[in-house]
Design a protein around this motif. Structure first.
Motif, mmCIF file in Angstrom:
data_model
loop_
_atom_site.group_PDB
_atom_site.id
_atom_site.type_symbol
_atom_site.label_atom_id
_atom_site.label_comp_id
_atom_site.label_asym_id
_atom_site.label_seq_id
_atom_site.Cartn_x
_atom_site.Cartn_y
_atom_site.Cartn_z
ATOM 1 N N GLY A 1 0.814 -1.216 0.000
ATOM 2 C CA GLY A 1 0.000 0.000 0.000
ATOM 3 C C GLY A 1 0.839 1.254 0.000
ATOM 4 N N ALA A 2 0.189 2.357 0.337
ATOM 5 C CA ALA A 2 0.873 3.646 0.272
ATOM 6 C C ALA A 2 0.565 4.467 1.510
ATOM 7 N N ILE A 3 1.561 5.232 1.942
ATOM 8 C CA ILE A 3 1.316 6.239 2.980
ATOM 9 C C ILE A 3 1.319 7.583 2.269
ATOM 10 N N VAL A 4 0.210 8.315 2.369
ATOM 11 C CA VAL A 4 0.057 9.582 1.650
ATOM 12 C C VAL A 4 -0.108 10.700 2.677
ATOM 13 N N LYS A 5 0.728 11.741 2.525
ATOM 14 C CA LYS A 5 0.631 12.884 3.449
ATOM 15 C C LYS A 5 0.686 14.175 2.652
ATOM 16 N N GLY A 6 0.185 15.233 3.230
ATOM 17 C CA GLY A 6 0.342 16.545 2.616
ATOM 18 C C GLY A 6 1.795 16.986 2.738
ATOM 19 N N ASN A 7 2.289 17.691 1.714
ATOM 20 C CA ASN A 7 3.670 18.155 1.731
ATOM 21 C C ASN A 7 3.730 19.530 2.398
#
Ligand code: SF4
Length: 885
Positions: free
Chosen positions: A26-32
């Protein structure tokens, strides 16, 4: 996990920077936090990006007439058929319909091949449906399609006028920035102009629920007010603008008295006066406008009526001021930049300008150059219908859903001799018409640039391999170009090579005469392109760090260098009066879905908030037309009819209804609103009238209602009404039928495709009450269940859906399964409110009551709800009132 990759969100035009770590699990998605567009924030859609990376439903091989084929065969077919049509019927017999989902490099090569090598301007984009009226308004006023402002202006202003935009749901991170700005600056006032009471109104100091289509009257009235009250920046007007006299005359003609404005707009004199006073008194004003202004048969005029007010008061080109069009799609701006619209050339040059044509042709080394405008989107599909266009290539978009009067579009595609569709998904309403399907890469697999609403160019970066045989759009278009005989012009080895060619074009013979100049990026090498972060154009050698704000020097891009006032005579919406269709349909987005749901519809989190297409109806209209809350409602217009779930609410004004734009035949049998939308267009921009369709409503009166939850997905085509949404471990179908089956058990088993007699089957049937319920158990796990009744009063789905998460049901859960509620010892979270943390309505209300929670912050501390993207905060506020009462 991979290293953190910096990329950009693929949804709306805010253009949020995203950090992704990815592996097969899967993926870990965060705001930059370093990205200037979002400063680390993400909305619910951006935060759920990781959930949408599934390969389920992907188009992984080229297809010719429905059968897999290899790339050479598919590309030869496309090039061969396009060449044959051009030879027989001329270059105007072929067309491209492209998309704001494409990256700038993809868009650039599509435009290059059509305008410079095929020699036709028969290329248009779905951005036509989204912001082409803003483009036309900018060009009329500024001489170029220039967005003057930056997001930081929202934080440096004293008044934000939000008109035609449910920013809280459609551009949530801009909304979050405005909200924070209001907390930081108590002197910041916010006016929301919208016929609906949307979630954006939560931060409004003043909400003007104006009558649909009267925006130009309101802003003409403001122009008159500013003039009458001496709120004119005389120095700016005298030295930097032209055409004021005629413009004022037109404004006085239509909106000379506040009383007249109020009457025409359906507002009170006090409301109008308060708005005008605020605008006049606040030195710094930003007017944020979007589809509610643009999607109209007078959208360009509406845009200019706003710009006129900013020009008269000189509120442009300075910090915290300006008219600010925000775009719907992630790269609508990039498409405008490279000439994706049928009436533009690349690099913001004009198709009608012979010097511009010569310049672009020389840069491309092309054999021909289109010299007249092509068809705008609605005209294009009409031309297909009329047999004038014989081959169409549709890239990264779904016009069979998104176009107005889309049944006519479907007819056109069915009749078209040759339809090519490039898409990442195999089954969409549009791929159904494709003779050739070309598998394209999508977010996370492709590399290139996108431009956000504030002119900020950012990188989308790949962080995973392209699956199957999917290829990048720029590669697919270039390969077809080579096969059509244009080898030298399309022998690109990477998107960087395309980008630098485009960047160099923007600087050609420019010297400040054109707004778009990114020539300082024309020498990016592979490493610099790879490391590129984000910059606002223009990016020139004088301004290598980009440009925050346009028109600071008071110079515009008209021949005189002055901004033009545009006289506006307000027009009623097309087909405004129609006694057969007495209500006005408005369309728009919901918080957690994107466009035609091909990506977001696969996320359980995002599907939980609004799982079914619906229509919002004012209580007065519901009563007048005999429609109840929760019932199925048939909505009819001159162009067709659909059936959706009724929601009776005072959030819409009486006489208007609202239906979201997202649903299509992959998720709903009858919920696609495009089938009934008015196809009239703005005469200048060609943008359709999505916000004003005369309609009629009536109860659909099905013989029975039901829902079906299952771990498997079914073919529902034989079912009269169905609507599909994704749950965590299941698919949820809302269903209804016009005939009572003779044998409920047989009917239910056939719907569930459950003919295996050895599987445990629990059933309940009350013939008198016409209620049927059944569950199919595999071991101790529920595999599927179905609930049918004579009306829509059926059990809450949320508790039942939660049972599908459990590896084994307890005896209590089994005992209460067919009652549809947890019994005394269980709990039911209720419908989802916070998509980020999956917190339900009942949980929140219970916590408010039991823990005596008094604020949204307190709810956040107790349950985490509302603490990530914040999109649900307006609903949390409403629940505070419910829970405390
Ligand atoms: Fe994506 Fe949301 Fe940002 Fe729009 S506001 S770019 S959808 S994260």
């Amino acid at each position: 996990m991979s290293d953190e990759v910096r990329t950009t969100c693929p949804y709306c035009g805010v253009g949020c920077g995203v950090l992704v770590q990815f592996d097969d699990s899967g993926a870990i998605v965060k705001g930059n936090p370093e990205h200037r567009s979002n400063l680390g924030r993400l909305c619910s859609k951006g935060a759920a990006l990781g959930e949408t990376l599934t390969l389920d439903g992907r188009l992984l091989k080229p297809k010719l007439h429905g059968a897999d084929c290899d790339w050479d065969t598919a590309l030869d077919q496309v090039a061969g058929r396009f060449k044959a049509v051009i030879e027989e019927h001329g270059p105007d017999a072929v067309a491209f319909y492209v998309s704001g989902q494409l990256l700038t490099e993809d868009y650039y090569v599509a435009n290059k091949i059509m305008k410079g090598f095929i020699g036709s301007a028969k290329i248009d984009t779905n951005s036509r449906l989204c912001m082409s009226s803003a483009v036309a308004a900018h060009k009329r006023a500024f001489g170029a399609d220039t967005v003057p402002c930056s997001y930081e202006d929202l934080e440096r202003t004293n008044l934000i006028v939000i008109t035609g935009s449910n920013t809280a749901w459609c551009h949530p991170v801009i909304y979050q920035r405005i909200k924070q700005a209001k907390l930081d600056n108590p002197g910041l006032d916010i006016v929301v102009i919208d016929p609906r009471k949307t979630s954006t109104c939560e931060i409004a100091d003043l909400h003007l629920p104006l009558k649909s289509g009267t925006d130009s009257v309101l802003f003409n009235g403001l122009l008159v007010y500013l003039n009458d009250h001496g709120e004119i920046n005389k120095l700016f007007v005298d030295s930097c603008t032209e055409n004021l006299e005629q413009t004022l005359a037109a404004a006085y003609e239509s909106a000379g008295r506040i009383e007249d404005v109020a009457q025409q707009c359906g507002l009170s004199v006090e409301q109008v006066n308060r708005f005008y006073t605020l605008f006049a008194r606040k030195e710094k004003v930003v007017t944020l406008f979007s589809q509610g202004i643009n999607q109209s048969s007078s959208g360009t005029d509406k845009g200019n009526s706003i710009i006129n007010c900013h020009l008269l008061s000189g509120r442009i080109g300075r910090p915290g001021m300006g008219p600010f069009s925000i775009t719907g799609q992630p790269n609508a701006m990039g498409g405008r930049e490279v000439g994706g619209l049928a009436n533009q050339l690349s690099a913001h040059m004009d198709l009608e300008n012979p010097q511009h044509r010569k310049l672009v042709q020389k840069h491309w080394g092309s054999p021909v150059m289109a010299d007249k405008q092509g068809y705008k989107a609605v005209e294009m599909f009409e031309a297909i219908h009329a047999g004038k266009i014989k081959a169409i290539w549709i890239m990264a978009t779904n016009p069979a859903v998104s176009m107005p009067d889309n049944r006519r579009v479907r007819e056109a595609l069915a009749k078209c001799e040759f339809v090519v569709v490039s898409d990442c998904m195999e089954k969409t309403d549009t791929t159904a018409y494709g003779h050739v399907l070309l598998p394209a890469t999508t977010w996370g697999e492709r590399d290139g640039m996108v431009t956000s609403s504030e002119r900020r160019i950012s990188r989308q970066r790949a962080f995973r391999e392209a699956p199957g045989e999917a290829k990048h759009d720029w590669w697919i278009i270039s390969e077809v170009g080579k096969r059509m005989g244009f080898k030298d012009a399309f022998s690109y080895a990477s998107p960087r090579e395309i980008f630098v060619e485009y960047a160099a074009l923007t600087g050609k013979e420019n010297n400040g005469s054109r707004d778009l100049d990114i020539s300082a990026l024309a020498d990016l090498d592979d490493q610099a392109y790879e490391q590129f972060r984000h910059l606002q154009w223009p990016v020139t050698f004088k301004k290598p760090g980009g440009t925050t704000r346009m028109f600071e020097d008071g110079r515009f891009f008209t021949p005189s260098g002055k901004a033009r006032f545009v006289p506006i005579t307000p027009r009623a919406p097309a087909n405004a009066v129609d006694p057969t269709y007495p209500l006005v349909l408005n369309t728009g987005r919901v918080r957690d879905q994107w466009h035609t749901m091909t990506r977001t519809g696969r996320s359980a989190k995002l599907s939980a908030h609004k799982p079914e297409a619906f229509v919002q109806i004012h209580p007065q209209d519901a009563s007048r037309y005999g429609v109840g809350d929760g019932e199925l409602v048939k909505v009819s217009s001159r162009w067709g009819d659909i059936t959706v779930r009724g929601k009776v609410t005072e959030d819409v004004v009486a006489g208007t209804i609202f239906i979201p734009m997202h649903w299509n035949n992959q998720f709903s049998s009858q919920g696609g609103v495009g089938a009934i939308v008015n196809p009239d267009t703005d005469p200048v921009s060609g943008q359709p009238e999505f916000k004003h369709t005369p309609v009629h409503i009536q109860s659909a009166k099905p013989a029975w209602y039901g829902f079906l939850l299952s771990r498997r997905r079914f073919d529902m085509t034989s079912q009269n009404y169905w609507s599909l949404s994704k749950g965590r471990q299941l698919w949820r179908y809302e269903i209804a039928g016009d005939e009572i089956p003779g044998d409920w058990a047989a009917h239910a088993r056939s719907l569930l495709c459950a003919h295996d007699e050895d599987v445990a089957w629990m059933e309940y049937f009350d013939a008198g009450a016409r209620r049927y319920r059944a569950a199919r158990m595999v071991g101790d796990q529920v595999e599927s269940c179905i609930f049918i009744g004579p009306d829509h009063q059926l059990p809450n789905r949320d508790w039942l859906m939660g049972l599908f998460d459990k590896p084994a049901l307890s005896d209590q859960e089994k005992a209460f399964l067919l009652s549809g509620r947890p019994g005394d010892k269980g709990s039911d979270a209720g419908p989802s409110v916070c998509a980020c943390f999956g917190v339900g309505r009942n949980t929140i209300i219970q916590a408010i009551k039991e823990q005596k929670l008094l604020s949204v912050d307190a709810i956040g501390k107790a349950l985490k709800a509302g603490t990530n993207c914040g999109s649900c905060i307006p609903e949390l506020k409403a629940l505070l009132e419910t829970g405390q009462s």
